[in-house]
Design a protein around this motif. Structure first.
Motif, PDB file in Angstrom:
ATOM      1  N   ASP A 171       0.832  -1.211   0.000  1.00 41.10           N
ATOM      2  CA  ASP A 171       0.000   0.000   0.000  1.00 41.10           C
ATOM      3  C   ASP A 171       0.865   1.259   0.000  1.00 41.10           C
ATOM      4  O   ASP A 171       0.562   2.238  -0.704  1.00 41.10           O
ATOM      5  CB  ASP A 171      -0.906   0.020   1.236  1.00 41.10           C
ATOM      6  N   ILE A 172       1.948   1.243   0.778  1.00 40.34           N
ATOM      7  CA  ILE A 172       2.791   2.432   0.904  1.00 40.34           C
ATOM      8  C   ILE A 172       3.568   2.682  -0.375  1.00 40.34           C
ATOM      9  O   ILE A 172       3.602   3.807  -0.889  1.00 40.34           O
ATOM     10  CB  ILE A 172       3.739   2.278   2.113  1.00 40.34           C
ATOM     11  N   HIS A 177      -3.435   1.301  -3.099  1.00 41.49           N
ATOM     12  CA  HIS A 177      -3.914  -0.040  -2.807  1.00 41.49           C
ATOM     13  C   HIS A 177      -4.354  -0.069  -1.357  1.00 41.49           C
ATOM     14  O   HIS A 177      -3.864   0.704  -0.528  1.00 41.49           O
ATOM     15  CB  HIS A 177      -2.818  -1.082  -3.060  1.00 41.49           C
ATOM     16  N   GLY A 178      -5.280  -0.971  -1.035  1.00 41.27           N
ATOM     17  CA  GLY A 178      -5.753  -1.094   0.337  1.00 41.27           C
ATOM     18  C   GLY A 178      -6.309   0.222   0.842  1.00 41.27           C
ATOM     19  O   GLY A 178      -7.076   0.894   0.142  1.00 41.27           O
ATOM     20  N   PRO A 179      -5.923   0.657   2.057  1.00 42.67           N
ATOM     21  CA  PRO A 179      -6.467   1.910   2.596  1.00 42.67           C
ATOM     22  C   PRO A 179      -6.029   3.138   1.807  1.00 42.67           C
ATOM     23  O   PRO A 179      -6.629   4.202   1.947  1.00 42.67           O
ATOM     24  CB  PRO A 179      -5.905   1.948   4.024  1.00 42.67           C
ATOM     25  N   PHE A 180      -4.991   2.999   0.980  1.00 41.99           N
ATOM     26  CA  PHE A 180      -4.511   4.134   0.192  1.00 41.99           C
ATOM     27  C   PHE A 180      -5.041   4.109  -1.246  1.00 41.99           C
ATOM     28  O   PHE A 180      -4.569   4.862  -2.095  1.00 41.99           O
ATOM     29  CB  PHE A 180      -2.985   4.166   0.174  1.00 41.99           C
ATOM     30  N   ALA A 181      -6.018   3.246  -1.526  1.00 42.60           N
ATOM     31  CA  ALA A 181      -6.606   3.212  -2.868  1.00 42.60           C
ATOM     32  C   ALA A 181      -7.320   4.530  -3.153  1.00 42.60           C
ATOM     33  O   ALA A 181      -8.082   5.038  -2.328  1.00 42.60           O
ATOM     34  CB  ALA A 181      -7.586   2.050  -2.979  1.00 42.60           C
ATOM     35  N   ASN A 182      -7.042   5.089  -4.309  1.00 40.98           N
ATOM     36  CA  ASN A 182      -7.654   6.357  -4.724  1.00 40.98           C
ATOM     37  C   ASN A 182      -8.957   6.040  -5.458  1.00 40.98           C
ATOM     38  O   ASN A 182      -8.974   5.849  -6.676  1.00 40.98           O
ATOM     39  CB  ASN A 182      -6.694   7.133  -5.623  1.00 40.98           C
ATOM     40  N   ASN A 183     -10.044   5.973  -4.705  1.00 37.65           N
ATOM     41  CA  ASN A 183     -11.342   5.633  -5.273  1.00 37.65           C
ATOM     42  C   ASN A 183     -12.018   6.888  -5.822  1.00 37.65           C
ATOM     43  O   ASN A 183     -12.154   7.884  -5.099  1.00 37.65           O
ATOM     44  CB  ASN A 183     -12.237   4.999  -4.208  1.00 37.65           C
ATOM     45  N   PRO A 184     -12.433   6.883  -7.094  1.00 41.95           N
ATOM     46  CA  PRO A 184     -13.005   8.084  -7.705  1.00 41.95           C
ATOM     47  C   PRO A 184     -14.177   8.680  -6.933  1.00 41.95           C
ATOM     48  O   PRO A 184     -14.370   9.889  -6.919  1.00 41.95           O
ATOM     49  CB  PRO A 184     -13.445   7.603  -9.093  1.00 41.95           C
ATOM     50  N   LEU A 197      -1.021  11.193   4.046  1.00 45.44           N
ATOM     51  CA  LEU A 197      -0.574  10.001   4.765  1.00 45.44           C
ATOM     52  C   LEU A 197       0.432   9.211   3.933  1.00 45.44           C
ATOM     53  O   LEU A 197       1.485   8.794   4.445  1.00 45.44           O
ATOM     54  CB  LEU A 197      -1.772   9.109   5.095  1.00 45.44           C
ATOM     55  N   ALA A 198       0.124   9.003   2.670  1.00 45.16           N
ATOM     56  CA  ALA A 198       1.024   8.243   1.808  1.00 45.16           C
ATOM     57  C   ALA A 198       2.376   8.943   1.687  1.00 45.16           C
ATOM     58  O   ALA A 198       3.430   8.299   1.736  1.00 45.16           O
ATOM     59  CB  ALA A 198       0.391   8.050   0.432  1.00 45.16           C
ATOM     60  N   ALA A 199       2.348  10.259   1.545  1.00 39.43           N
ATOM     61  CA  ALA A 199       3.600  11.012   1.460  1.00 39.43           C
ATOM     62  C   ALA A 199       4.383  10.918   2.763  1.00 39.43           C
ATOM     63  O   ALA A 199       5.604  10.740   2.763  1.00 39.43           O
ATOM     64  CB  ALA A 199       3.314  12.469   1.111  1.00 39.43           C
ATOM     65  N   GLY A 200       3.681  11.025   3.892  1.00 40.77           N
ATOM     66  CA  GLY A 200       4.353  10.953   5.190  1.00 40.77           C
ATOM     67  C   GLY A 200       5.043   9.625   5.418  1.00 40.77           C
ATOM     68  O   GLY A 200       6.163   9.564   5.948  1.00 40.77           O
ATOM     69  N   PHE A 201       4.392   8.521   5.003  1.00 42.76           N
ATOM     70  CA  PHE A 201       5.026   7.217   5.137  1.00 42.76           C
ATOM     71  C   PHE A 201       6.229   7.104   4.216  1.00 42.76           C
ATOM     72  O   PHE A 201       7.316   6.693   4.651  1.00 42.76           O
ATOM     73  CB  PHE A 201       4.019   6.102   4.837  1.00 42.76           C
TER      74      PHE A 201
END
Length: 275
Positions: A171-172, A177-184, A197-201
């Protein structure tokens, strides 16, 4: 559409190629060079002239070889398969260096064999434990407000009700993917949380900066032992360019590192090839 650049059976595998991205619509021309997938020995630069002049510099001469050497050195330091990101031609010269998500991609349906599959696990555990008792605040920026999150069980929940399950290494690195999936269909504020969050990880600042993304500078990024060392190495050897999908997240007042150019009144768009 890119060739299957990590698949030796593809007839383009041994060739050197590159690309840039752009969208031209009634609102603007938006273009960028991207190292989200790979860097190659064929550098691309951009100049967009309109209401202003926007220049995105290409990789400097020799950068691909230096990036290859740096990821090999990182593999020697931590024992992770960073060296497998380097793809060489029959003559031994570096053709391209691919990102971790593209090394992982052929194994998405075989998770037990997937490279980097547990890479972030201990770091994720530390982050989840930290924010059980400490607020994580995320500024959506642009006047959209600041949201506060806490972990309960395995879920990070923010004021407003948006929640994120514990991510995995996949996901990271993919950021999609998973909690970071960009759902339209997701609301804009959840997408704003996801990006930060993704950037921070990826930048390994989740433990050191409980306020995201403000309060950090580029000097704080990639300092953790566990980090997106692909992104670290790319930024150390290139003047600008996306190294992961949300590399355009930046603290207020800090320079853009993403290699994007956009203008609402474009007159000339120039793509250059070569260092």
């Amino acid at each position: 559409m890119e060739p299957a650049f990590a698949t030796p059976a593809d007839p383009n595998y041994g060739r050197t190629w590159s690309f840039c991205e752009f969208t031209f619509n009634p609102t603007q021309l938006f273009a960028n060079i991207s190292y989200v997938d790979l860097v190659t020995a064929l550098p691309i630069g951009l100049t967009l002239e309109g209401d202003g002049t926007h220049t995105v510099a290409p990789l400097p001469d020799g950068a691909v070889d230096r990036i290859a050497a740096d990821v090999v050195a990182q593999a020697a330091r931590d024992g992770q398969p960073w060296d497998q990101l380097v793809i060489r031609g029959g003559d031994g010269k570096v053709l391209r260096v691919i990102s971790p998500q593209n090394l992982m991609a052929p194994y998405f349906d075989q998770p037990d064999r997937m490279p980097f599959r547990t890479y972030w696990d201990a770091y994720i555990d530390q982050v989840w434990e930290k924010y059980r008792g400490t607020d994580l605040t995320i500024d959506l920026q642009g006047g959209r407000g600041v949201l506060t999150g806490r972990v309960g069980g395995d879920t990070l929940t923010f004021t407003g009700g948006h929640s994120f399950a514990r991510p995995t290494s996949k996901d990271i690195f993919t950021c999609n993917h998973g909690p970071f999936a960009n759902n339209p269909g997701d609301p804009d504020d959840k997408k704003g949380l996801l990006a930060r969050l993704a950037a921070g990880f990826n930048r390994s600042i989740m433990l050191t900066h409980p306020a995201q993304p403000n309060g950090a500078t580029a000097a704080d990024y990639y300092q953790g032992t566990v980090s997106n060392h692909w992104a670290r190495v790319v930024h150390a050897n290139s003047p600008i360019g996306y190294a992961f999908p949300y590399d355009d997240v930046r603290p207020d007042g800090q320079p853009d590192v993403s290699g994007a150019a956009h203008d609402g009144n474009p007159r000339r768009f120039t793509v250059t090839v070569g260092s």
